[in-house]
Design a protein around this motif. Sequence first.
Motif, PDB file in Angstrom:
ATOM      1  N   MET A   1      36.663  46.328  45.445  1.00  0.00           N
ATOM      2  CA  MET A   1      36.923  45.333  44.483  1.00  0.00           C
ATOM      3  C   MET A   1      38.061  44.175  44.644  1.00  0.00           C
ATOM      4  O   MET A   1      39.022  44.514  45.301  1.00  0.00           O
ATOM      5  N   SER A   2      37.817  42.943  44.782  1.00  0.00           N
ATOM      6  CA  SER A   2      38.762  41.715  45.151  1.00  0.00           C
ATOM      7  C   SER A   2      39.378  41.439  43.669  1.00  0.00           C
ATOM      8  O   SER A   2      38.947  41.485  42.763  1.00  0.00           O
ATOM      9  N   ASP A  83      38.144  43.907  53.845  1.00  0.00           N
ATOM     10  CA  ASP A  83      38.899  43.865  52.563  1.00  0.00           C
ATOM     11  C   ASP A  83      39.591  45.413  52.304  1.00  0.00           C
ATOM     12  O   ASP A  83      38.572  46.547  52.303  1.00  0.00           O
ATOM     13  N   ASN A  86      38.588  47.551  48.959  1.00  0.00           N
ATOM     14  CA  ASN A  86      37.158  48.311  48.745  1.00  0.00           C
ATOM     15  C   ASN A  86      37.119  49.350  49.605  1.00  0.00           C
ATOM     16  O   ASN A  86      37.564  49.519  50.888  1.00  0.00           O
ATOM     17  N   SER A 144      30.442  45.467  41.296  1.00  0.00           N
ATOM     18  CA  SER A 144      30.608  43.977  41.209  1.00  0.00           C
ATOM     19  C   SER A 144      31.633  43.601  42.370  1.00  0.00           C
ATOM     20  O   SER A 144      32.332  44.577  42.880  1.00  0.00           O
ATOM     21  N   TYR A 145      31.622  42.292  42.725  1.00  0.00           N
ATOM     22  CA  TYR A 145      32.549  41.857  43.679  1.00  0.00           C
ATOM     23  C   TYR A 145      32.803  40.444  43.242  1.00  0.00           C
ATOM     24  O   TYR A 145      32.060  39.544  43.243  1.00  0.00           O
ATOM     25  N   SER A 149      27.732  40.280  41.365  1.00  0.00           N
ATOM     26  CA  SER A 149      27.244  41.863  41.332  1.00  0.00           C
ATOM     27  C   SER A 149      26.039  42.219  42.226  1.00  0.00           C
ATOM     28  O   SER A 149      25.407  41.174  42.431  1.00  0.00           O
ATOM     29  N   VAL A 182      29.551  37.333  46.874  1.00  0.00           N
ATOM     30  CA  VAL A 182      29.359  38.448  47.942  1.00  0.00           C
ATOM     31  C   VAL A 182      29.327  37.728  49.288  1.00  0.00           C
ATOM     32  O   VAL A 182      28.655  37.056  49.505  1.00  0.00           O
TER      33      VAL A 182
END
Length: 407
Positions: A1-2, A83, A86, A144-145, A149, A182
Motif C-alpha cells: 500500500m502506498s 516499497d 508493501n 490496490s496500489y 488495482s 502500478v
Amino acid sequence: MSFSLLFLFLFLLLITSTSSTPRSYADLLLARSIHDKPHISSLASAPRSFVPIAPGRQLLQIPNYVIRAQIGTPPQSFLLAIDTSNDAAWIPCTSCVGCPSSNPSFSPSHSTTFRAIPCGSSQCSQVPNPACPTGQTSCAFNMSYGGSSFQAGLVQDSLTLASDVVTSYTFGCLQQVTGSSVPPQGLLGLGRGPLSFLSQTKNLYGSVFSYCLPSFRSVNFTGTLRLGPKGQPQKIKTTPLLTNPRRPSLYYVNMVGIRVGKKVLPIPASSFAFDPNTGGGTIIDAGTMFTMLVVPAYTAVRDEFRRRVKVPVAPPLGGFDTCYNTTITAPTITFMFDGGITVTLPEENSMIRSSFGSITCLAMAAQPATGVNSVLNVIANMQQQNHRVLFDIPNSRVGFAREPCTA
C-alpha cells in the motif's frame, strides 16, 4: 500500500525538463495530482549484498526508486520498484491485460523453475484478498496500489539480486491491471509481513537491510540497498522500531517533535502519538515521495516556515500550498525522534523546484482531515534522499546517517 494517493505522479511533471512539449508548471501539477534465521549469534556469517538503486523517474517515469532484479531460470531482467509499506512482490506476466506493452513481461513458460501456488496453501492465506477462481486450482489475489488495482496469480520462481539467488520466491504474476500507477516492471515489497522480501529471506539476511536513496533528479544507479547485517554502518544513530498490530507491515518510529530553524514547534503530543488502536504514529516509507504530516503538525511547520521566509507565497500548485515565485533562503527542518535522534533536512530534501520558471514549493503536505491516514505521519523518500536508513528488525531499531549517494 502506498500512501501517496494525492502525489503519486506529481513529481514527474515538476521535473520533466526533457519534455518536448512543455506546459505551464501549474497545469502540469494539476494534471498529475491524482492523488502506502536465526538468532543473532549466527548472523555474523550471513552474506551481504549491495544492490544498486536509482530513481525511477527517468527510467520508468514513476516516483519510486528501482533496483535491477532477475526472475526465473534462465533469468529474465526487470527494474523493480522498492516499497517499504508493501509486502507482496508482483511482476507483469505475458498476456496481462492493462500492463504496458512497452515494458518487459515475465514469461512463465520460458522458466524451468516456475510453479503456481495451489489453493489452500499457507502462502495463499497470506496474500490480500485471496481467491480461487472457478475451475482453477491455483491461488490468485487482488489489491490496490495508489490509484490503481490489479489481479494476479500467486506463483513461485527464483529471484536474483546482485549475486544472490533466492530460490522459490513467492510473488504475484500480474494478470489484469486497471489504472496507471502500478510500477510497469513490477515491485518488491520490503515491508514486515509474511510474504515480504524481508520475511522470505530471513534465513539469508537475518531481517536486516538499509538503503541510501540518491536525489530523485539523478539518472544513475548510485544508491545502494544493503542486505544483511554485514556491511551496515556501525556507528549509526538509531531510534526504537515500533510494531503496530493494526498495521503490522509498516515501520513505525516515535517522532517526538519538529524543529524549523532552531525553534521547536508547539505541536500537540497527540499529533505524534503511537496508537495501536487507530494506527496513528509515524512511519518511514520508501514508497511515498512527499512527506505527509497530520494536520496540526503540518500547519505548525507551514506557518513557521512562511514566517521565517518573509516573502509572500504564490498561489497553491497541486497539493502544495507553500510556494514561491522568487528566490528564497529556506529554513532548515529537523525531525526529532525518541532517543535524542535528529534528522535535519538539507534544502534539496525539503524544497522542490520547477524545471519551468522559478516556482519553488515546500515538498510536504497535510494528511486528509479524516480517514485512516489522518492520524499517520509519513516520512517519505524525498526527505530521506542522501541518507543511509537502517532497518534492523532483530534489534528493533531504525537508524539514520547522512550519506551522499548522488552522482
